[in-house]
Design a protein around this motif. Sequence first.
Motif, mmCIF file in Angstrom:
data_model
loop_
_atom_site.group_PDB
_atom_site.id
_atom_site.type_symbol
_atom_site.label_atom_id
_atom_site.label_comp_id
_atom_site.label_asym_id
_atom_site.label_seq_id
_atom_site.Cartn_x
_atom_site.Cartn_y
_atom_site.Cartn_z
ATOM 1 N N SER A 1 34.063 -41.091 29.229
ATOM 2 C CA SER A 1 32.773 -41.567 28.739
ATOM 3 C C SER A 1 31.801 -40.399 28.559
ATOM 4 O O SER A 1 31.057 -40.335 27.579
ATOM 5 N N GLN A 2 31.821 -39.467 29.497
ATOM 6 C CA GLN A 2 30.963 -38.280 29.382
ATOM 7 C C GLN A 2 31.336 -37.465 28.147
ATOM 8 O O GLN A 2 30.464 -36.963 27.424
ATOM 9 N N LEU A 3 32.638 -37.332 27.890
ATOM 10 C CA LEU A 3 33.109 -36.601 26.712
ATOM 11 C C LEU A 3 32.633 -37.274 25.433
ATOM 12 O O LEU A 3 32.095 -36.613 24.531
ATOM 13 N N LEU A 4 32.820 -38.575 25.323
ATOM 14 C CA LEU A 4 32.406 -39.290 24.120
ATOM 15 C C LEU A 4 30.898 -39.204 23.911
ATOM 16 O O LEU A 4 30.430 -39.032 22.776
ATOM 17 N N ALA A 5 30.141 -39.303 24.995
ATOM 18 C CA ALA A 5 28.692 -39.171 24.882
ATOM 19 C C ALA A 5 28.310 -37.784 24.369
ATOM 20 O O ALA A 5 27.384 -37.643 23.558
ATOM 21 N N GLU A 6 29.018 -36.760 24.838
ATOM 22 C CA GLU A 6 28.762 -35.395 24.349
ATOM 23 C C GLU A 6 29.102 -35.272 22.864
ATOM 24 O O GLU A 6 28.356 -34.651 22.099
ATOM 25 N N ILE A 7 30.217 -35.851 22.452
ATOM 26 C CA ILE A 7 30.582 -35.801 21.033
ATOM 27 C C ILE A 7 29.528 -36.514 20.191
ATOM 28 O O ILE A 7 29.074 -35.987 19.169
ATOM 29 N N TYR A 8 29.128 -37.702 20.619
ATOM 30 C CA TYR A 8 28.078 -38.425 19.894
ATOM 31 C C TYR A 8 26.809 -37.586 19.812
ATOM 32 O O TYR A 8 26.208 -37.430 18.741
#
Length: 309
Positions: free
Chosen positions: A56-63
């Motif tokens: 979830s942290q990774l996806l938030a960073e990508i977004y």
Amino acid sequence: MLRSTLIRTAIAGVAVLGLAGCGGGGDQLGDNDAGSSPAPSKVSSITVGSADFSESQLLAEIYGQALAAKGIEVKKKPNIGNRETYMAAIKDGSVDLVPEYTGAALAYFDKNSTETTEDGAYDALKKAVTPGLEVLDKSPATDEDTIVVTKATADKYSLKSLADLKPVGKEMVAGGSSEFKVRDAGLKGLKEKYGVEFKQYLPLDAGGPLSQKALLDNKIQLTNLFTTQSVIKEKGLVQLEDPENILPPNNVVPLIRTDHKSDDVAATLNAVSAKLTTDSLTELVKRIDVGKESADAVAKDWLAQNPLT
């Protein structure tokens, strides 16, 4: 998913990504509030939040990095907590955008849903979300809940399916997150759909190092992991089949406040979703969980290799 739901890593404290909005942030969305703000023509800033596990942290960073590249001011609130906690944050305007998973989010918004297909769960989720919130395009990338045992345990009890647990469950100790104990995609569903009960339940974490170690040390014999976790293949864990479909389909999908969903924001996030795949997500999560790289750095690398149009 049970990240809600879920916690793959034991993270102390709550770190916050704060984001001022386009004039609509901070207003509360009641569960039945139909008078939400319309989508704006332009968004100058956005707050991106995440749950307290690495994917979830990774996806938030990508977004966040993708939106920042479009000139939008991005503030971040990572590691907010489980689904109930970050849903409260997006409803009250503390955050404007979070990564979600279709089946798990649907179970949150509609506890009576029986959808078991990817498209069915996504279509139902679009209708079920609280007014003032929206989901954008679902990604082909998925991260499913899976219930696993070691090969030794599978061999000992001849386990291939969750249905095989019924005659032997009371000889076994299950463990994992607090959510796994009480949710349909966990012990509640195992009891109601398969008639399975366990000797004991140990509260640990959501697919994180505590649950993994306890399983490999045989202190527990069954737990909930996620299909993008490399430990499943590396340790030869057995994923038990689910003929009664208690484990929902979970495509990655952005959940956003309508008052922060401009055309540019939506187009950027949909472009991210289109490029994500399950295989790439698995490798990216491995770089964080095993390689100990930061979510920030891994997201930056992925965006460099996958430029958005």
